[in-house]
Enzyme design. Structure first.
Site, short mmCIF file in Angstrom:
data_model
loop_
_atom_site.label_atom_id
_atom_site.label_comp_id
_atom_site.label_asym_id
_atom_site.label_seq_id
_atom_site.Cartn_x
_atom_site.Cartn_y
_atom_site.Cartn_z
N GLN A 147 40.21 -47.72 51.15
CA GLN A 147 40.75 -48.78 50.29
C GLN A 147 40.76 -50.10 51.05
OE1 GLN A 147 44.47 -47.05 48.08
NE2 GLN A 147 44.21 -45.94 49.98
N HIS A 171 37.51 -50.68 47.31
CA HIS A 171 38.12 -51.94 46.86
C HIS A 171 37.29 -53.17 47.25
CE1 HIS A 171 42.43 -50.07 46.48
NE2 HIS A 171 41.61 -49.69 45.53
N CYS A 182 24.72 -71.85 41.21
CA CYS A 182 25.08 -72.45 39.92
C CYS A 182 26.33 -73.31 39.99
CB CYS A 182 25.25 -71.35 38.86
SG CYS A 182 26.82 -70.48 39.01
N ASN A 234 50.27 -40.05 58.47
CA ASN A 234 50.92 -41.32 58.15
C ASN A 234 52.13 -41.50 59.06
OD1 ASN A 234 52.49 -43.42 56.68
ND2 ASN A 234 50.99 -43.06 55.06
N GLU A 283 54.89 -42.63 58.03
CA GLU A 283 56.09 -42.32 57.25
C GLU A 283 55.78 -41.33 56.14
OE1 GLU A 283 57.14 -46.09 55.65
OE2 GLU A 283 57.47 -46.97 57.64
P1 OAD Z 1 50.09 -49.92 52.01
O1 OAD Z 1 50.55 -51.12 52.72
O2 OAD Z 1 50.61 -49.69 50.64
O3 OAD Z 1 50.46 -48.62 52.85
C1 OAD Z 1 50.18 -48.50 54.21
C2 OAD Z 1 50.57 -47.12 54.66
O4 OAD Z 1 50.23 -46.98 56.02
C3 OAD Z 1 52.07 -46.81 54.56
O5 OAD Z 1 52.24 -45.53 53.97
C4 OAD Z 1 52.56 -46.79 56.02
O6 OAD Z 1 53.58 -45.84 56.24
C5 OAD Z 1 51.28 -46.38 56.74
N1 OAD Z 1 51.19 -46.85 58.13
C6 OAD Z 1 51.58 -48.04 58.64
N2 OAD Z 1 51.23 -48.15 59.94
C7 OAD Z 1 50.59 -47.00 60.26
C8 OAD Z 1 49.98 -46.50 61.44
N3 OAD Z 1 49.96 -47.21 62.55
N4 OAD Z 1 49.42 -45.27 61.40
C9 OAD Z 1 49.45 -44.53 60.26
N5 OAD Z 1 50.00 -44.95 59.10
C10 OAD Z 1 50.57 -46.17 59.10
O7 OAD Z 1 48.49 -49.94 52.03
P2 OAD Z 1 47.46 -49.09 51.17
O8 OAD Z 1 48.00 -47.75 50.85
O9 OAD Z 1 46.17 -49.17 51.86
O10 OAD Z 1 44.47 -53.17 47.27
O11 OAD Z 1 47.41 -49.97 49.84
C11 OAD Z 1 46.52 -49.62 48.81
C12 OAD Z 1 45.97 -50.85 48.14
O12 OAD Z 1 47.03 -51.68 47.67
C13 OAD Z 1 45.19 -51.76 49.06
O13 OAD Z 1 43.84 -51.39 49.18
C14 OAD Z 1 45.30 -53.09 48.42
C15 OAD Z 1 46.76 -53.04 48.08
O14 OAD Z 1 47.19 -53.90 47.17
C16 OAD Z 1 43.76 -54.29 47.04
O15 OAD Z 1 43.72 -55.23 47.78
C17 OAD Z 1 43.03 -54.27 45.77
#
Ligand code: OAD
Length: 241
Positions: free
Chosen positions: A103, A121, A152, A215, A217
């Site tokens: 993502q 994404h 354009c 993860n 958390e």
């Molecule tokens: P989030 O910010 O929602 O979640 C990040 C996750 O990573 C959380 O569950 C944290 O606990 C975990 N985390 C943080 N640091 C970490 C580490 N060092 N090691 C392991 N895990 C860790 O991000 P996404 O789930 O990627 O979409 O969000 C999904 C989508 O929502 C993104 O692609 C973006 C966003 O809006 C678009 O931009 C379209």
């Protein structure tokens, strides 16, 4: 179960697997210094991603949305892949049937060398003309606001899938294909709240796959997966090799 035992179990399952799928989110890049979306450092001028990454926000105020992307582009331009990105390149090398679905739009998986990779994404270094729809690479940091199409002169937008927009059909088909047919699905560093990625754990499990979450958390998916390993991705993912 102690973490080492969980890692050993995932490793043993990977060793038997014919097809492996991996889903990653912002947590994988967090250890490279890229802020996650839902962590406190992901806020920009107190806006949440849901306030900016939408077609409505862009229609209302393209300048504001581009300023946010310039902030992210500036941040990401200085960042490099970490041990988690590199470990996933090695995992890809070891499995004939493998797909890394991310993502993340930061391009760090690609920079690390992943090639069986689907950036569902999009990518922050790609722009699309809102008028003629032409897509092109753009590495300007910062990008001149508002940016215009060279062909354009239409307004350019990030070639990123925003909230309320559908994934490209091919990306959706390929990711669904991999998730339904894999023996193992690893879900790494994603909060699991944004669809369709949020549905992958359930789909893979319904198909009989072993699903592991890595993860920092607990997430809404933690209760559903076979194993959940807590820790930083750059520490835990390399342990799978
Ligand atoms: P989030 O910010 O929602 O979640 C990040 C996750 O990573 C959380 O569950 C944290 O606990 C975990 N985390 C943080 N640091 C970490 C580490 N060092 N090691 C392991 N895990 C860790 O991000 P996404 O789930 O990627 O979409 O969000 C999904 C989508 O929502 C993104 O692609 C973006 C966003 O809006 C678009 O931009 C379209």
């Amino acid at each position: 179960m102690p973490d080492q035992q969980k890692i050993d179990e995932i490793k043993a399952t990977l060793a038997r697997a014919r097809a492996v799928a991996v889903l990653t989110g912002a947590g994988v890049s967090a250890d490279s210094g890229v802020p996650t979306f839902r962590g406190t450092d992901g806020l920009w001028r107190n806006f949440r991603a849901e306030d900016l990454a939408t077609p409505e926000a862009f229609a209302r105020d393209p300048r504001l949305v581009w300023e946010w992307y310039n902030w992210r582009r500036e941040l990401i331009a200085t960042k490099h892949p970490n041990e988690a990105h590199r470990a996933l390149v090695e995992l890809e090398r070891r499995h004939e049937r493998f797909l890394l679905i991310t993502q993340n739009v930061d391009g760090l998986h690609r920079d690390a060398g992943s090639s069986r990779l689907l950036e569902i994404h999009g990518n922050i270094w790609t722009v699309r003309c809102t008028a003629c729809k032409q897509i092109e690479d753009n590495r300007e940091v910062p990008i001149a606001i508002p940016p215009h199409c060279r062909a354009c002169h239409g307004l350019l937008r990030p070639h990123i899938v925003w909230f309320g927009e559908a994934l490209e059909e091919e990306a959706l088909d390929r990711s669904m294909g991999a998730v339904t047919s894999c023996d193992v699905l690893l879900i790494i560093g994603t909060s699991g709240v944004v669809n369709p990625a949020a549905s992958f754990a359930g789909i893979a499990k319904a198909g009989g796959a072993f699903v592991a979450e890595m993860n920092l958390e607990e997430t809404p998916q933690s209760a559903m997966v076979d194993l959940a390993v807590r820790g930083r991705a750059s520490d835990t993912v390399p342990l799978l090799l």
